[in-house]
Scaffold this active site. Sequence first.
Site, PDB file in Angstrom:
ATOM      1  N   LYS A 239      -8.036  -8.662  -2.583  1.00 30.92           N
ATOM      2  CA  LYS A 239      -7.946  -7.879  -1.361  1.00 30.92           C
ATOM      3  C   LYS A 239      -8.274  -8.705  -0.118  1.00 30.92           C
ATOM      4  O   LYS A 239      -8.967  -9.723  -0.189  1.00 30.92           O
ATOM      5  CB  LYS A 239      -8.895  -6.678  -1.435  1.00 30.92           C
TER       6      LYS A 239
ATOM      7  N   CYS B  83     -30.963  22.007   2.335  1.00 30.11           N
ATOM      8  CA  CYS B  83     -29.518  21.789   2.276  1.00 30.11           C
ATOM      9  C   CYS B  83     -28.838  22.465   3.470  1.00 30.11           C
ATOM     10  O   CYS B  83     -29.094  23.645   3.742  1.00 30.11           O
ATOM     11  CB  CYS B  83     -28.966  22.353   0.964  1.00 30.11           C
TER      12      CYS B  83
ATOM     13  N   CYS C 266     -26.638  25.614   1.788  1.00 28.82           N
ATOM     14  CA  CYS C 266     -27.243  26.791   1.144  1.00 28.82           C
ATOM     15  C   CYS C 266     -28.717  26.970   1.449  1.00 28.82           C
ATOM     16  O   CYS C 266     -29.338  27.925   0.975  1.00 28.82           O
ATOM     17  CB  CYS C 266     -27.039  26.716  -0.371  1.00 28.82           C
TER      18      CYS C 266
ATOM     19  N   TYR D 117       8.376  -4.624  -8.814  1.00 28.76           N
ATOM     20  CA  TYR D 117       7.588  -5.823  -9.061  1.00 28.76           C
ATOM     21  C   TYR D 117       7.270  -6.098 -10.527  1.00 28.76           C
ATOM     22  O   TYR D 117       6.554  -7.048 -10.837  1.00 28.76           O
ATOM     23  CB  TYR D 117       6.288  -5.787  -8.264  1.00 28.76           C
TER      24      TYR D 117
ATOM     25  N   ASP E  36       0.851  -1.188   0.000  1.00 31.50           N
ATOM     26  CA  ASP E  36       0.000   0.000   0.000  1.00 31.50           C
ATOM     27  C   ASP E  36       0.888   1.238   0.000  1.00 31.50           C
ATOM     28  O   ASP E  36       1.225   1.794   1.043  1.00 31.50           O
ATOM     29  CB  ASP E  36      -0.908  -0.005   1.236  1.00 31.50           C
TER      30      ASP E  36
ATOM     31  N   CYS F  22     -29.449  18.266  -3.121  1.00 27.24           N
ATOM     32  CA  CYS F  22     -29.690  19.697  -2.959  1.00 27.24           C
ATOM     33  C   CYS F  22     -30.010  20.277  -4.332  1.00 27.24           C
ATOM     34  O   CYS F  22     -29.331  19.989  -5.316  1.00 27.24           O
ATOM     35  CB  CYS F  22     -28.449  20.369  -2.371  1.00 27.24           C
TER      36      CYS F  22
END
Length: 676
Positions: A322, A416, A419, A234, A125, A432
Amino acid sequence: MDLFSSDSPSQTVQARVDALREQIRHHDYLYYVKSRPKIADSEYDRLFKELQKLEEQYPALITPDSPTQRVGGAPLGQFSKVKHDRPLLSLDSILDVDDVWAFDARLRRELEVDQVEYAVEPKYDGLSVELVYESGLFLRGSTRGDGVTGEDITLNLRTIRSLPLHLQSNSTLPDRIVVRGEVYLPLPDFQELNRRLTERGDGTFANPRNMASGSLRQLDPRLTATRPLVVTCYDLMVSSGNPFATHWEAVSSLAAWGLPIPKPRRLCGSIEDVLAFHRDMAQKRDSLSYEIDGIVVKINDRSFQDRLGEKSRSPRWAIAYKFPARKEVTKVQDIVVSVGRTGALTPVALLDPVEVGGVTISRATLHNMEEVARKDVRVGDTVKVERAGDVIPDIVERIPIPGETRGASFRAPDHCPVCDSMVVQEGPLFYCTGQTVCTAQLKGGIEHFASKGALNIEGLGKKTVAQLVDEGLVADFADIYRLTKEQILHLEGFAEKSATQLLAAIEQSKAPSLDRFLFGLGIHHVGSHVAKVLANHYGALEMVIAATEEDLLQIHEIGPETAHSVMTFFAEPRNLTVLYQMNELGVRVKKISSDEGVQPKPFVGKIFVLTGGLDGFTRQEAKQRIEQLGGRVTSSVSKKTDYVVAGHDPGSKFDTAKKLGVQILNEAEFSNLVKG
């Protein structure tokens, strides 16, 4: 004999300098790559100081690959761009074991074999880099960037002690190699650096990957040199020597040349062996001194890799398998709502800080209101937290506590929080309606517009965009092109040089390609791939703007949602006004000329292979022409190949084509074909 008795180096001095460099490189390799030092630090320091003294007295003897030259030079003004020899592709990620079995079954079916051999290794990672060596000397290093073009970070990479500046020469070392690697920070060093940053009152890094990335992108290599970065290599991407038959042999050669390679790695004769390696690494994961988030699985046979080819962003012969994300328990202190660039409202849980995999997490996404209801997460609840992909904090589930009194269920706001515009629901998502009135949407939209995949305006990042919007200097995309140096100089963090560079980057963005411009507009459902589809089909922005929903639905890969979204965007008068203003300010979106083959696409579904030299085309030009006409170019001949284009001195692909009965075109026939 006194080595320092003359101002000009003698053969004896040169021999001693060469010997010292060889010894120091050898001990660097043993210490940083093999982790088996053979001399004490004091003896190493003595050798190093002797070399420094000789080079100080005889500057003519200093070479770029000398161990003393890892750090030096003034800070850079900015990183220059580097085009990679080959695209640095990403890997498809798999979490489910059934998908691993399906991956193996697909490969065996397409290759028409009963068994496939895999090379497997840990998935580090860190930050992906490209390394170029010529005549054994480290020539250049760059970041992955967008996969095609990265940033030149050669000076910073030279500070990494595990990266050899001079390869160990042997009979197999080619004149030129291009290697892909990963730069990372060992966990103990990460924790120590974060501790020191905390003690100084400075901001800490969320994880080792962020610290490694930030360290490598410092403009001053002397600062990078203070960070204990490590590299592992790699993949041998390009080699001027004889090609290796297998991935295993190629990586083994990297080790023989003195480059650090992934450990442990294993050859697996079956997918069962791959799954066993995955289980083994998952058990060892927490005891490792570096972060891994899974294993990388690659077909070992390189001819098989060539036959399988690549997708637009990833190879078809490799996956990242993973690990399940780490999970920890904590308490929800509050649930707030963040507003994204599309106006989507995302609930976010504010948590009692909890450490997950060495990272302190204090917030986690709840994705959408439907997910909040499904998990029934409320303020005050005890929850299990994970880092999805070991990066993004996520709440897995609520943990019931006997006798607890729970808070009220969370509900989406009617207005929202940024705003105060009305909020509307579309399926499980809430939006929104403020659009450009909403500063959160405006900031996210401008960041996206300026991002690498869009107009690539260097210097117009998150912090700068926030200042521009908060100061009222930018209210839409057109305002970017109205900015003056005086306005930028008033922003925090800007001086004369950085303001000039930002204005230059804005000016450079005035001639974007059509696909990047469409992507940058942030139209709902229009990602980079769909933007290319639209660009290739219409060829000009005016044609896209004029397209009806019915027209759009006739295009392959454009569905009803995307067609409606594109039509709605260009039907909005405010959006057309901004586009008109941008044009008035000098933005000229490049058209795809008719000779580039916007329509028709006669090669759709056709597979081409190129072999030998062409007089009228470079290999890249021939490839681009085929792709513009809808075809695909692969590197190996199979029964699925439609045409083999054979120039002068064709290779074995020509013989394979004859054996398989694949149609072979000479250059004249190919030229006539592409001219239609």
